[in-house]
Scaffold this active site. Structure first.
Site, PDB file in Angstrom:
ATOM      1  N   TYR A 267     101.833  -5.925   5.237  1.00  0.00           N
ATOM      2  CA  TYR A 267     102.503  -5.213   4.125  1.00  0.00           C
ATOM      3  C   TYR A 267     102.435  -6.035   2.840  1.00  0.00           C
ATOM      4  O   TYR A 267     102.114  -5.509   1.770  1.00  0.00           O
ATOM      5  CB  TYR A 267     103.953  -4.954   4.541  1.00  0.00           C
ATOM      6  CG  TYR A 267     104.744  -4.112   3.569  1.00  0.00           C
ATOM      7  CD1 TYR A 267     104.569  -2.729   3.508  1.00  0.00           C
ATOM      8  CD2 TYR A 267     105.690  -4.695   2.730  1.00  0.00           C
ATOM      9  CE1 TYR A 267     105.314  -1.952   2.628  1.00  0.00           C
ATOM     10  CE2 TYR A 267     106.436  -3.925   1.847  1.00  0.00           C
ATOM     11  CZ  TYR A 267     106.242  -2.546   1.797  1.00  0.00           C
ATOM     12  OH  TYR A 267     106.986  -1.790   0.916  1.00  0.00           O
TER      13      TYR A 267
ATOM     14  N   LYS B 221     100.553  -4.933  -0.656  1.00  0.00           N
ATOM     15  CA  LYS B 221     101.265  -4.734  -1.926  1.00  0.00           C
ATOM     16  C   LYS B 221     100.786  -5.730  -2.993  1.00  0.00           C
ATOM     17  O   LYS B 221     100.755  -5.388  -4.184  1.00  0.00           O
ATOM     18  CB  LYS B 221     102.777  -4.832  -1.706  1.00  0.00           C
ATOM     19  CG  LYS B 221     103.331  -3.708  -0.822  1.00  0.00           C
ATOM     20  CD  LYS B 221     103.110  -2.325  -1.432  1.00  0.00           C
ATOM     21  CE  LYS B 221     103.855  -1.238  -0.693  1.00  0.00           C
ATOM     22  NZ  LYS B 221     103.690   0.086  -1.300  1.00  0.00           N
TER      23      LYS B 221
HETATM   24  P1  NAP Z   1     109.547   6.536   3.423  1.00  0.00           P
HETATM   25  O1  NAP Z   1     110.959   7.034   3.356  1.00  0.00           O
HETATM   26  O2  NAP Z   1     108.978   6.136   4.725  1.00  0.00           O
HETATM   27  O3  NAP Z   1     108.602   7.636   2.711  1.00  0.00           O
HETATM   28  C1  NAP Z   1     107.215   7.451   2.610  1.00  0.00           C
HETATM   29  C2  NAP Z   1     106.535   8.803   2.511  1.00  0.00           C
HETATM   30  O4  NAP Z   1     105.105   8.601   2.488  1.00  0.00           O
HETATM   31  C3  NAP Z   1     106.836   9.683   3.717  1.00  0.00           C
HETATM   32  O5  NAP Z   1     107.053  11.011   3.335  1.00  0.00           O
HETATM   33  C4  NAP Z   1     105.563   9.507   4.532  1.00  0.00           C
HETATM   34  O6  NAP Z   1     105.298  10.557   5.456  1.00  0.00           O
HETATM   35  C5  NAP Z   1     104.508   9.451   3.448  1.00  0.00           C
HETATM   36  N1  NAP Z   1     103.251   8.931   3.988  1.00  0.00           N
HETATM   37  C6  NAP Z   1     103.058   7.979   4.923  1.00  0.00           C
HETATM   38  N2  NAP Z   1     101.757   7.831   5.197  1.00  0.00           N
HETATM   39  C7  NAP Z   1     101.095   8.715   4.411  1.00  0.00           C
HETATM   40  C8  NAP Z   1      99.724   9.057   4.249  1.00  0.00           C
HETATM   41  N3  NAP Z   1      98.749   8.456   4.960  1.00  0.00           N
HETATM   42  N4  NAP Z   1      99.401  10.032   3.364  1.00  0.00           N
HETATM   43  C9  NAP Z   1     100.362  10.672   2.664  1.00  0.00           C
HETATM   44  N5  NAP Z   1     101.669  10.407   2.774  1.00  0.00           N
HETATM   45  C10 NAP Z   1     102.039   9.440   3.646  1.00  0.00           C
HETATM   46  O7  NAP Z   1     109.356   5.264   2.484  1.00  0.00           O
HETATM   47  P2  NAP Z   1     110.072   4.822   1.126  1.00  0.00           P
HETATM   48  O8  NAP Z   1     111.050   3.773   1.447  1.00  0.00           O
HETATM   49  O9  NAP Z   1     110.469   5.996   0.337  1.00  0.00           O
HETATM   50  O10 NAP Z   1     108.832   4.079   0.429  1.00  0.00           O
HETATM   51  C11 NAP Z   1     108.056   4.654  -0.614  1.00  0.00           C
HETATM   52  C12 NAP Z   1     107.210   3.557  -1.233  1.00  0.00           C
HETATM   53  O11 NAP Z   1     108.062   2.524  -1.733  1.00  0.00           O
HETATM   54  C13 NAP Z   1     106.266   2.884  -0.247  1.00  0.00           C
HETATM   55  O12 NAP Z   1     105.041   2.584  -0.883  1.00  0.00           O
HETATM   56  C14 NAP Z   1     106.993   1.610   0.109  1.00  0.00           C
HETATM   57  O13 NAP Z   1     106.130   0.599   0.539  1.00  0.00           O
HETATM   58  C15 NAP Z   1     107.646   1.279  -1.217  1.00  0.00           C
HETATM   59  N6  NAP Z   1     108.789   0.388  -1.117  1.00  0.00           N
HETATM   60  C16 NAP Z   1     109.900   0.736  -0.407  1.00  0.00           C
HETATM   61  C17 NAP Z   1     110.968  -0.154  -0.343  1.00  0.00           C
HETATM   62  C18 NAP Z   1     112.233   0.160   0.390  1.00  0.00           C
HETATM   63  O14 NAP Z   1     113.095  -0.739   0.470  1.00  0.00           O
HETATM   64  N7  NAP Z   1     112.416   1.348   0.907  1.00  0.00           N
HETATM   65  C19 NAP Z   1     110.883  -1.399  -0.991  1.00  0.00           C
HETATM   66  C20 NAP Z   1     109.731  -1.727  -1.691  1.00  0.00           C
HETATM   67  C21 NAP Z   1     108.689  -0.814  -1.746  1.00  0.00           C
HETATM   68  P3  NAP Z   1     105.793  10.341   7.020  1.00  0.00           P
HETATM   69  O15 NAP Z   1     106.980  11.218   7.146  1.00  0.00           O
HETATM   70  O16 NAP Z   1     104.641  10.722   7.853  1.00  0.00           O
HETATM   71  O17 NAP Z   1     106.086   8.910   7.225  1.00  0.00           O
END
Ligand code: NAP
Length: 247
Positions: A155, A159
Site C-alpha cells: 500500500y 501511494k
Molecule cells: P472504501 O470504503 O473501501 O471504498 C473504496 C471504493 O473503491 C469501494 O467502493 C470499492 O469497491 C472501490 N474499488 C475497489 N477496487 C476497485 C476497482 N478495481 N475498480 C473500481 N472501484 C474499485 O475505501 P475508502 O476508505 O473510502 O478509500 C478511498 C481512497 O482513499 C482509497 O484510495 C484509499 O486508499 C484512500 N485512503 C483512505 C484512508 C482511510 O483512512 N480510509 C486513508 C488514506 C487514504 P468494493 O466495494 O468492491 O471494495
C-alpha cells in the site's frame, strides 16, 4: 455560485466511503457527476444523493486496474456528457500483512488497483482534458505513501507511486492547462479502516494532534478546493488531510 458550478466530474470508487463523499460534495458545489465503481448498481445510493441535490449522475461500471474497462468507461462518459473537467482517482484497496508474509498476489493486487488504476484513468481522461485545453486531476494518495507503515509495504509503495505519478503528470500537462494534485488522507472513518483492531485505532488516535479520526467529508472538501478555480495556481502538490499527523 458553487466552487465547481457547471463542471463535469468523474470519480472512481464512488459507491461508498471517501469516493461517495467526494461525489456528493462536488455535486453540492454545482458539478454533474460520472460515478464509476466495479458494478454500476452499487452506485445507486450515491446517484440518488446527487440527484437529490439537483445534479446529474451517470453511473458506469469500471475496474480501474483493467485498461479496456477504463477506456470503455471514459468513452461512454464523453459520449453522455461531452467533456470531463475533473477527474478524481479515488478507488483503492489494502491487503495488509508483514513483508515476510506478503504474497506476490497481495503485492500485485494493491499496485494494480491503486497505482496502475490511477495511471490508466489519468491517461484516458488526460487525453480528453488536453484536447479541451483544461482540466483538474485529483489523486487520492495516503499519508502512508509519505511516511511508510509496518504491514503495508504494498500500500505504501502504491501511494508513494501515486504521488510521483501526480507530479510527473503535473509537469507533462501543465502547458495544456491541465493541473494534477494529490490529497494524502490520514486515518479516515470508512469501511477500509473499520476492520482495524481497537488497539491499533487507539495507537493511531494518540498520533493525531486534532484528537479525532477524519470523516470522508474532511477529505472531500479539500478535493473540491483542488478541483475548482480557487486552486488555479496549484499543480503537482500534495495536501495532507490528517488532523496534523505527519507535519
Ligand atoms: P472504501 O470504503 O473501501 O471504498 C473504496 C471504493 O473503491 C469501494 O467502493 C470499492 O469497491 C472501490 N474499488 C475497489 N477496487 C476497485 C476497482 N478495481 N475498480 C473500481 N472501484 C474499485 O475505501 P475508502 O476508505 O473510502 O478509500 C478511498 C481512497 O482513499 C482509497 O484510495 C484509499 O486508499 C484512500 N485512503 C483512505 C484512508 C482511510 O483512512 N480510509 C486513508 C488514506 C487514504 P468494493 O466495494 O468492491 O471494495
Amino acid at each position: 455560485m458553487g466552487a465547481v458550478e457547471g463542471k463535469i466530474a468523474l470519480v472512481t470508487g464512488a459507491a461508498r466511503g471517501i469516493g461517495r463523499a467526494i461525489a456528493e460534495e462536488l455535486a453540492a458545489e454545482g458539478a454533474d457527476l460520472v460515478l464509476c465503481d466495479l458494478k454500476a448498481e452499487w452506485l445507486s445510493e450515491t446517484a440518488a444523493a446527487i440527484q437529490a441535490k439537483g445534479r446529474k449522475a451517470v453511473c458506469l461500471p469500471a475496474d480501474v486496474g483493467n485498461g479496456e474497462s477504463v477506456d470503455a468507461a471514459v468513452a461512454e462518459a464523453v459520449k453522455q456528457c461531452g467533456r470531463i473537467d475533473i477527474l478524481v482517482n479515488n478507488a483503492g484497496i489494502t491487503k495488509d500483512t508483514f513483508l515476510a508474509r506478503m504474497s506476490e498476489q497481495d503485492w500485485d493486487a494493491v499496485i494494480n488497483v491503486n497505482l496502475k488504476g490511477t495511471f490508466l484513468f489519468t491517461k484516458a481522461v488526460g487525453k480528453v482534458m488536453m484536447k479541451q485545453r483544461g482540466g483538474a486531476i485529483v489523486n487520492i494518495a495516503s499519508i502512508i505513501g509519505l511516511i511508510g507503515n509496518a504491514g503495508q509495504c504494498n500500500y505504501a509503495a502504491s501511494k508513494a507511486g501515486v504521488i510521483a505519478l501526480t507530479k510527473s503528470v503535473a509537469k507533462e500537462l501543465a502547458s495544456r492547462n491541465v493541473r494534477a494534485n494529490a490529497v494524502a488522507p490520514g486515518f479516515i472513518d470508512t469501511k477500509m479502516t473499520e476492520v482495524l483492531a481497537d488497539d491499533i485505532k487507539k495507537q493511531m488516535l494518540a498520533l493525531i494532534p486534532l484528537g479525532r479520526f477524519g470523516q470522508p467529508r474532511d477529505v472531500a472538501r479539500v478535493v473540491v478546493f483542488l478541483a475548482g478555480e480557487q486552486s488555479a495556481y496549484l499543480t503537482g502538490q500534495v495536501l495532507t488531510v490528517a488532523g496534523g499527523m505527519a507535519m
